[in-house]
Design a protein around this motif. Structure first.
Motif, short mmCIF file in Angstrom:
data_model
loop_
_atom_site.label_atom_id
_atom_site.label_comp_id
_atom_site.label_asym_id
_atom_site.label_seq_id
_atom_site.Cartn_x
_atom_site.Cartn_y
_atom_site.Cartn_z
N UNK A 1 0.85 -1.19 0.00
CA UNK A 1 0.00 0.00 0.00
C UNK A 1 0.89 1.24 0.00
N UNK A 2 0.69 2.09 -1.02
CA UNK A 2 1.46 3.34 -1.14
C UNK A 2 0.50 4.51 -0.99
N UNK A 3 0.86 5.45 -0.14
CA UNK A 3 0.01 6.61 0.13
C UNK A 3 0.86 7.88 0.02
N UNK A 4 0.39 8.84 -0.77
CA UNK A 4 1.06 10.14 -0.86
C UNK A 4 2.57 9.98 -1.05
N UNK A 5 2.94 9.27 -2.09
CA UNK A 5 4.35 9.01 -2.37
C UNK A 5 4.69 9.45 -3.79
N UNK A 6 5.97 9.67 -4.04
CA UNK A 6 6.36 10.16 -5.36
C UNK A 6 6.15 9.10 -6.43
N UNK A 7 6.59 7.88 -6.15
CA UNK A 7 6.42 6.81 -7.13
C UNK A 7 6.23 5.49 -6.41
N UNK A 8 5.52 4.58 -7.08
CA UNK A 8 5.27 3.28 -6.47
C UNK A 8 6.48 2.38 -6.55
N UNK A 9 6.93 2.12 -7.78
CA UNK A 9 8.12 1.30 -8.01
C UNK A 9 9.06 2.09 -8.89
N UNK A 10 10.31 2.21 -8.46
CA UNK A 10 11.27 2.98 -9.24
C UNK A 10 12.57 2.20 -9.39
N UNK A 11 13.05 2.11 -10.63
CA UNK A 11 14.37 1.54 -10.89
C UNK A 11 15.29 2.69 -11.28
N UNK A 12 16.40 2.83 -10.56
CA UNK A 12 17.33 3.95 -10.75
C UNK A 12 18.70 3.41 -11.15
N UNK A 13 19.19 3.87 -12.28
CA UNK A 13 20.51 3.44 -12.72
C UNK A 13 21.09 4.51 -13.65
N UNK A 14 22.28 4.22 -14.20
CA UNK A 14 22.95 5.23 -15.03
C UNK A 14 24.09 4.60 -15.80
N UNK A 15 24.57 5.31 -16.80
CA UNK A 15 25.81 4.94 -17.47
C UNK A 15 26.93 4.94 -16.43
N UNK A 16 27.73 3.87 -16.43
CA UNK A 16 28.79 3.74 -15.44
C UNK A 16 28.44 2.78 -14.31
N UNK A 17 27.15 2.48 -14.15
CA UNK A 17 26.75 1.57 -13.08
C UNK A 17 27.13 0.12 -13.38
N UNK A 18 26.99 -0.29 -14.65
CA UNK A 18 27.14 -1.71 -14.92
C UNK A 18 26.07 -2.49 -14.19
N UNK A 19 26.36 -3.75 -13.89
CA UNK A 19 25.43 -4.57 -13.12
C UNK A 19 24.14 -4.84 -13.85
N UNK A 20 23.11 -5.25 -13.10
CA UNK A 20 21.84 -5.63 -13.71
C UNK A 20 20.72 -5.52 -12.67
N UNK A 21 19.52 -5.30 -13.19
CA UNK A 21 18.29 -5.46 -12.42
C UNK A 21 17.39 -6.33 -13.28
N UNK A 22 17.11 -7.53 -12.82
CA UNK A 22 16.31 -8.43 -13.64
C UNK A 22 15.48 -9.37 -12.76
N UNK A 23 14.42 -9.87 -13.37
CA UNK A 23 13.51 -10.79 -12.68
C UNK A 23 12.89 -10.12 -11.46
N UNK A 24 12.17 -9.03 -11.74
CA UNK A 24 11.46 -8.28 -10.69
C UNK A 24 9.97 -8.52 -10.87
N UNK A 25 9.29 -8.90 -9.80
CA UNK A 25 7.87 -9.23 -9.86
C UNK A 25 7.12 -8.46 -8.78
N UNK A 26 6.14 -7.69 -9.19
CA UNK A 26 5.33 -6.91 -8.24
C UNK A 26 3.86 -7.14 -8.55
N UNK A 27 3.07 -7.45 -7.53
CA UNK A 27 1.63 -7.65 -7.74
C UNK A 27 0.85 -7.15 -6.52
#
Length: 480
Positions: free
Chosen positions: A318-344
């Motif tokens: 439950x999200x109330x009065x928030x900027x964003x529900x789900x946020x992925x933050x990354x950039x050039x130079x980070x490398x790495x990975x974000x994968x297999x994310x499940x939200x329901x």
């Protein structure tokens, strides 16, 4: 006649004395029962302990003025002797216990009474300076070292930090002022940080006014964070709620968070330091979370994600009065990975964005990051959500030449505010599909029939952390 009166007076005096004795005995009995009741109670934990002690036995004074740092250290040092003899637990009784940073030991429980308050010292001498995390290369606030957390532990096994909803007050205002004024010598302390450890439980506590992050398990495995209430002014800087960082098998559940930053921020190292350390956060469960964060995300992945993030499962949020529900933050130079994310099953009320993915979150630890280290973002699944009073449905912005792929959004209804953005879906450098989404997504998320949208399915296999069981334990004074 006189002798009769004397006899009656004597009888009355005897009756009064007898009544007094009975009252005294009854009162003493009640007080004894009260004492026994206050010294014995039950709680749930991953491990029970054979030995117990109270902080008062080591000189602790709960007046809110006297420093108890030495008392905590003496108590834990003494109790550490019982690691191989059934473990130990330290009871913090009712009172206000001022303290600086102290370290925990293995096979150990720290238990706070419901009327106990740990007050974080505002004397910087009570906060040892330790090295920056190797996956970050520097402190988050400043270059160089960082202040040790209020409750700290490293290389531990089987640790429980719990209570009957006792309170840990970080008294963060002093630290927030120094941060804003650029007066910090080192990175601000967290309230609880456990490093290089396994089998950790943090539960049934109220954390308020942390100097910075509240709960930070890092380089650890088999971690449960449960039944935590976190409160801080929504304008307080970087008071993240719970930040699993390069951890495997973590379970965050039944928490209520009001903060000045992300409620849950999933991390794994910063640019070249995180890439070199190479320790991902994986097998993470987040469920039954309620969050208020007007300037940040309910669940954030990154921005420090250079070691990788994989297999994150969030549900019943439950999200109330928030900027964003789900946020992925990354950039050039980070490398790495974000994968297999499940939200329901996420419910959002009064949001700036429901979904936000950005590839331009460009803060770096220094100028030595690799501009060719591009992150991999793939297989991101959102389904079965409702939102109301939303300004903009989504900002989904990948990196040119490095598109974010496999984004799947299904069965999502977003009701807009009275003054919504004209552009509801801002999509660049992404690919994916959608099904049953209102308002209609961008062209980069074409609509598919529900029967064909199998990518949005939520995994049904159990993760190992779900098999971590708790048992009923008890505290009783004077075991030692």
């Amino acid at each position: 006649m006189e002798s009769l009166k004397t006899a009656k007076r004597t009888q009355v005096i005897c009756i009064i004395l007898l009544v007094g004795i009975i009252i005294s005995l009854n009162t003493n009995g009640v007080e004894s029962r009260k004492a026994r009741n206050s010294d014995w109670f039950e709680y749930s934990a991953i491990s029970c302990r054979a030995h117990s002690a109270s902080l008062e036995e080591f000189g602790g004074v709960g007046d809110g003025i006297t420093s108890n740092t030495k008392a905590f250290k003496a108590a834990i040092d003494h109790l550490s002797r019982f690691q191989s003899e059934g473990g130990s637990q330290l009871f913090v009784p009712p009172g206000k216990w001022l303290t600086g940073s102290f370290n925990l030991t293995s096979h150990f429980t720290l238990f706070l009474h419901k009327d106990a308050v740990l007050l974080a010292s505002q004397d910087e001498k009570e906060w040892p300076v330790i090295e920056p995390l190797p996956s970050y290369g520097r402190g988050r606030d400043t270059e160089g070292g960082r202040y040790s957390s209020l409750i700290f532990g490293t290389n531990l096994t089987d640790v429980v930090i719990t209570g009957d909803n006792g309170t840990i007050d970080g008294q963060g205002e002093l630290w927030w002022r120094k941060f804003r004024a650029g007066e910090l010598k080192y990175t601000r302390p967290y309230l609880i940080e456990i490093m290089y450890s396994q089998n950790i439980q943090i539960s049934n506590l109220t954390l308020i006014n942390s100097p910075s992050w509240n709960v930070h398990p890092v380089y650890s495995s088999s971690v449960i964070v449960q039944g935590i209430t976190i409160l801080a002014p929504v304008t307080s800087p970087n008071t993240d709620g719970i930040n699993p960082d390069s951890c495997t098998n973590t379970r965050i559940e039944d928490c209520y968070i009001v903060s000045g930053d992300d409620c849950v921020a999933v991390k794994s190292g910063w640019d070249q330091y995180g890439i070199a350390y190479g320790m991902p956060t994986k097998q993470l469960i987040i469920r039954r979370l309620t969050c208020i964060s007007p300037f940040s995300a309910v669940i954030a992945l990154g921005s420090e994600m250079s070691g990788g993030i994989q297999d994150v499962r969030a549900e019943d949020i439950t999200a109330i009065d928030s900027e964003s529900g789900v946020r992925i933050k990354t950039a050039v130079g980070r490398g790495g990975f974000v994968k297999d994310v499940y939200v329901r099953r996420m419910t959002m009320k009064t949001m700036k964005w429901a979904f936000w993915i950005t590839g331009s979150y460009g803060s770096h630890p220094d100028n030595n990051y690799d501009p060719h280290a591009l992150p991999v973002i793939q297989n991101i699944n959102y389904r079965d959500m409702v939102a109301e009073n939303v300004t903009m449905a989504a900002r989904l912005e990948g990196i040119a030449g490095d598109p974010f792929t496999g984004i799947c959004i299904s069965n999502v209804t977003i009701e807009l505010t009275n003054k919504p953005k004209k552009l509801q879906w801002n999509c660049t450098d992404i690919t994916g599909i959608s099904s049953g989404v209102t308002p209609k997504p961008c062209e980069l998320l074409p609509d598919h029939e529900p029967a064909k949208t199998t990518e949005c399915n939520f995994p049904d296999n159990r993760l190992p952390v779900e098999n971590m069981e708790v048992q009923m334990c008890s505290y009783k004074a004077n075991y030692l």
